[in-house]
Design an enzyme around this catalytic site. Structure first.
Site, PDB file in Angstrom:
ATOM      1  N   HIS A 131       3.140  -3.834   6.305  1.00 53.88           N
ATOM      2  CA  HIS A 131       2.031  -2.839   6.346  1.00 53.88           C
ATOM      3  C   HIS A 131       1.968  -1.860   7.127  1.00 53.88           C
ATOM      4  CE1 HIS A 131      -0.580  -4.637   3.058  1.00 53.88           C
ATOM      5  NE2 HIS A 131       0.286  -5.588   3.074  1.00 53.88           N
ATOM      6  N   HIS A 142       0.749  -1.151   0.205  1.00 50.47           N
ATOM      7  CA  HIS A 142       0.084   0.052   0.012  1.00 50.47           C
ATOM      8  C   HIS A 142       0.855   1.070  -0.100  1.00 50.47           C
ATOM      9  CE1 HIS A 142      -3.342  -2.526   1.853  1.00 50.47           C
ATOM     10  NE2 HIS A 142      -3.602  -2.511   0.524  1.00 50.47           N
ATOM     11  N   GLU A 168       1.567   3.323   3.134  1.00 48.95           N
ATOM     12  CA  GLU A 168       2.223   2.677   4.236  1.00 48.95           C
ATOM     13  C   GLU A 168       3.586   2.439   3.921  1.00 48.95           C
ATOM     14  OE1 GLU A 168      -0.352  -0.827   4.719  1.00 48.95           O
ATOM     15  OE2 GLU A 168      -2.311   0.369   4.679  1.00 48.95           O
ATOM     16  N   GLU A 170       1.621  -5.730  10.391  1.00 52.05           N
ATOM     17  CA  GLU A 170       1.189  -4.247  10.764  1.00 52.05           C
ATOM     18  C   GLU A 170       2.044  -3.510  11.593  1.00 52.05           C
ATOM     19  OE1 GLU A 170      -1.091  -2.645   9.026  1.00 52.05           O
ATOM     20  OE2 GLU A 170      -2.358  -4.653   8.237  1.00 52.05           O
TER      21      GLU A 170
END
EC number: 3.4.17.10
Length: 450
Positions: free
Chosen positions: A220, A90, A93, A310
């Site tokens: 991410h 992404h 990110e 994440e």
């Protein structure tokens, strides 16, 4: 009060590692050109253990550069596993992108300094680092800057397509096969799949086809948690309700996720970004269901086990936060790579000591098989324990062995397959490898951090 650079130096000493990248000025955001220069600078500093190659181009023509670390760059050595990190899927990110650039610099510097741990890792592992899968999206996000970046600005590629909702959906086919005793690995792709994915996705899938990756992580931002498969729920979607969707390798995936969360400075504590994840890990579907993601695709189409990391509440953290984020993640990034050396590995030969490629390696009690590579070598991540393992291939008699796996390096378990006698009909597990077709109706997907 100690300065940020002093804290990093102390942290490095506690970890037993050289204090690379300790100056605040070393930590900055890298646009595309700066990122490319940084990667080539590493290759120039460590030319004998690195190689740079491109797996393709983005929609706007930017190369998807990969930096490889190995004692024999560009060569697959039998019984040496292939590992990959993917960042910036992404575009907005960005922490993963920066961490992978710093990781590349760190590996080079520590190798040159004679760090035994890093030297051992590079000599025994072929490491592939793709800092940015979505360089076009990054440039859109970077124009907004850290202070004004929106939740979705730059998330997708140049066509605003979310690349983590763009892989062929093999979960629906897998869930069908589970009920009908069908194929459990290397599932076939849909007809005309190449026309249904974005250039960046196509490049990554071709990459997976060309390298026998064993372990991977996808970096991410937007939360702080180690997320593991399956991402897509087996149950019909009901608003406000989620369900845990375990893979047959759920125990090893939980171990992999906890390896990262506990080596991270605070991920394992659970409370981050206003959310709580026990031990800093979560099953993807238990968090929210996601279709056509890269993590599940790795597991269902290749030999690779991938988790999604994440890494920050802020998708585009300011440059002033990068030094502390690097210190928080550095040990975790190294520890996770080392997990590729657990379980079993070995060669599959015929009676004349010729390697057998695409042999199916099955572990009793785990309904997910893996296959041997072009050189006849295979790798199977497993937790400590005693296992019954069978190797089989078309035209050969299956061979079964029992092996005990410990907590240290992978146990080598070789197989020698005898030619199947004519006129016999053996029950051999042999599936088409990455061929055939499948179709699945895909529901709308959630747009969470992943």
């Amino acid at each position: 009060m100690l300065s940020g650079s002093s804290l990093i130096w102390i942290g490095a000493l506690l970890l037993g590692l050289e204090a690379s990248l300790t100056r605040a000025s070393d930590f900055q955001h890298h646009g595309y050109e700066e990122m490319v220069r940084a990667l080539f600078a590493v290759q120039s500093e460590c030319p004998y253990i690195t190689r740079i190659y491109s797996i393709g181009r983005s929609i706007e023509g930017r190369h998807l550069y990969v930096l490889e670390f190995s004692d024999h760059p560009g060569i697959h050595e039998a019984l040496e596993p292939e590992f990959k990190y993917v960042g910036n899927m992404h575009g907005n990110e960005v922490l993963g992108r920066e961490l992978l650039i710093y990781l590349a610099q760190f590996l080079c510097e520590e190798y040159r300094a004679g760090n035994e741990r890093i030297t051992h890792l590079i000599h025994d592992t072929r490491i592939h680092i793709l800092p940015s899968m979505n360089p076009d999206g990054y440039e859109v996000a970077a124009r907004q800057g850290p202070e004004f970046n929106g939740y979705l600005v730059g998330r997708g590629n140049a066509k605003e397509v979310d690349l983590n909702r763009n892989f062929p959906d093999l979960n629906a086919l897998m869930y069908y096969y589970e009920k009908h005793n069908g194929q459990n690995h290397h599932l076939p792709l849909p007809d005309n799949w190449e026309l249904q994915v974005e250039p960046e996705t196509l490049a990554v899938i071709k990459w997976m086809q060309n390298y026998n990756f064993i372990l991977s992580a996808n970096l991410h931002g937007g939360a702080v948690v180690a997320n593991y498969p399956f991402d897509k729920s087996r149950e019909p979607r009901i608003r406000g309700k989620t369900s845990y969707s375990a893979t047959p390798d759920d125990k090893i995936f939980r171990k992999l996720a906890k390896t990262y969360s506990y080596a991270h400075s605070w991920m394992h504590k659970g409370w981050n970004c206003g959310d709580y994840f026990d031990e800093g890990i979560t099953n993807g579907a238990s968090w929210y269901s996601l279709s056509k993601g890269m993590q599940d695709f790795n597991y269902l189409y290749t030999n690779c086990f991938e988790i999604t990391l994440e890494l920050s509440c802020d998708k585009f953290p300011p440059a002033t936060a990068l030094a502390s984020e690097w210190l928080a993640n550095r040990e975790a990034l190294v520890s996770y790579m080392e997990q590729v050396h657990h379980g079993i590995k070995g060669m599959v030969y015929d009676e004349n000591n010729n390697p057998v490629s695409n042999a199916v390696v099955s572990v009793a009690g785990i309904n997910h098989d893996t296959t041997s590579g072009t050189d006849g070598d295979y790798f199977r991540l497993l937790l400590p324990g005693t296992y019954t393992v069978t190797a089989s291939a078309l035209g050969y008699q299956p061979f079964t062995k029992t092996v005990t796996v410990g907590p240290a390096e992978a146990v080598q378990l070789d197989f020698y397959l005898k030619v199947q006698p004519k006129g016999t009909n053996l029950n051999i597990k042999a599936y088409p490898n990455k061929k055939g077709s499948s179709t699945a109706k895909i529901p709308p997907t959630n747009l969470g951090p992943r």
